[in-house]
Design an enzyme around this catalytic site. Sequence first.
Site, PDB file in Angstrom:
ATOM      1  N   SER A   1       0.821  -1.199   0.000  1.00  0.00           N
ATOM      2  CA  SER A   1       0.000   0.000   0.000  1.00  0.00           C
ATOM      3  C   SER A   1       0.862   1.260   0.000  1.00  0.00           C
ATOM      4  CB  SER A   1      -0.965  -0.045   1.189  1.00  0.00           C
ATOM      5  OG  SER A   1      -1.963   0.945   1.061  1.00  0.00           O
TER       6      SER A   1
ATOM      7  N   ASP B   1      -0.110  -4.529  -3.664  1.00  0.00           N
ATOM      8  CA  ASP B   1      -1.172  -3.522  -3.723  1.00  0.00           C
ATOM      9  C   ASP B   1      -0.623  -2.110  -3.517  1.00  0.00           C
ATOM     10  OD1 ASP B   1      -3.470  -4.858  -4.398  1.00  0.00           O
ATOM     11  OD2 ASP B   1      -4.438  -4.665  -2.452  1.00  0.00           O
TER      12      ASP B   1
ATOM     13  N   HIS C   1      -7.590  -5.703   0.025  1.00  0.00           N
ATOM     14  CA  HIS C   1      -6.374  -4.975   0.378  1.00  0.00           C
ATOM     15  C   HIS C   1      -5.790  -5.452   1.706  1.00  0.00           C
ATOM     16  CE1 HIS C   1      -3.636  -1.685  -0.276  1.00  0.00           C
ATOM     17  NE2 HIS C   1      -3.987  -1.041   0.814  1.00  0.00           N
TER      18      HIS C   1
END
EC number: 3.1.1.47
Length: 454
Positions: A289, A313, A374
């Site tokens: 992330s 991600d 996620h």
Amino acid sequence: MSLTAPDGPYEVSTVELEIPARSPRVFEQGKFLLGGKDAFRFETVLLTIFYPTSLREAGQRTRSRSGTSWLPQPKLRSVEGLIKYGKIPKIFTLPAALVLPFMSRLPYVANGPLASQAPTLTTAKAGDENDAPTSAKPSTLFPVGVFSHGLAGSKTTYSNYLASLASQGMVIAAVEHRDGSGPATTIHYPAKEGSKAKEEALIYFKHAELDMDKETGKPMSDEDEMRTVQLKLRQAEVLEALHVLEKIDSGEGDDLVRASTVRGGQEGAKLSEWKGKLDLASTWMLGHSFGGATAIEMIRTDESPFRHALVLDPWLEPIAKAGETTPLRRPLFCINSEHFTVWRAHFKQVRELVSEAKAQTGNGWLLTMTKTKHTDFSDFPFLMPRLFKTQTDPHRFHTLLSEASTKQFSGTFSLDALSLPVREEAEGEVQARDMGEPGQVVHHPLLDGQDAHL
């Protein structure tokens, strides 16, 4: 469900260090204030190193839950930060506050010695000729990586993934960022002449919580500016973590233990015995992330000390798109959840960045596992399965993460080498926001040449 030790050829150990920064500093002094204090200060770097210890003997059972706490200190503040970030319904607040601080411990030995035998980093089973990679080379050095967490993460939030890498022979330094993105963290300031050491707890905060300008009563920055400064602080912490690994490899491990501002029996790790055993010439940068964005920025220039990046991600909002600035100068590998892949505008940017890196370096790939989210990269589906429900078995997803990563680290990656079947991206499935049955590994084609940043 709880955390379990990985089944690689090595037992896993961890060691925690907090080392004063070589050049402590404030980022954008006076512009980003929290309670009257500068919000983005770089004083120390805090990391947990996941590493291989003794080789597992045939039939040996991994030692039980003897490791350190999964939650960052202070534990109750960390629960408070997680609840604040996730806007968790009040019905889950009490169970989280009761269970997580006292139940969740890393199921790995703390402060063990580094393994005496370096890996070949192969995941093939003995005697299985079809799975045996052909290009893996035995080494006397342990591969090295630095990991950057995402929003609401910490240095232990991805322990299942990082321990799986350590069980295959990797040494991974997971950084705990002090940029306000983690649930909570405690900064232990080094003692200065004439004063005692002190500590300060920093809990997750949002841009709206920063102090207003006293004269105008308006914000002194916008959220994009805050993310940019957070990214700068994160990069400084990553470089400092790599410097810690360099000092360990140079034989200064005992000095680091003495310099560490957080104590936890690190002497048992015998860091002085790590001298000359780390492969710092081919270091990996890893992240999830916001940590994925951090990792990508770390491979932006020819001067980067990181030779490759593998991201999970990646959240690209804080960084430049492909073609907008200096092209990525290192190979980039990416594993996405379906949740991020069907975010179509964002996925287009991810594909372009991976393609740009491949155009520059000749290497790169992009994968998705279907019906994943996620948060599935983290430990949360294992620790709180009712709250973090998954459509795809988290063990299956983490098998992909571990296999794809370790095979790429060893230079033996191919789609055929993965134990899970892989299919090519089907026409229109990303646009339709439906990628089929759970648990499928999807390989995405990359753009060629000049099309890489169109």
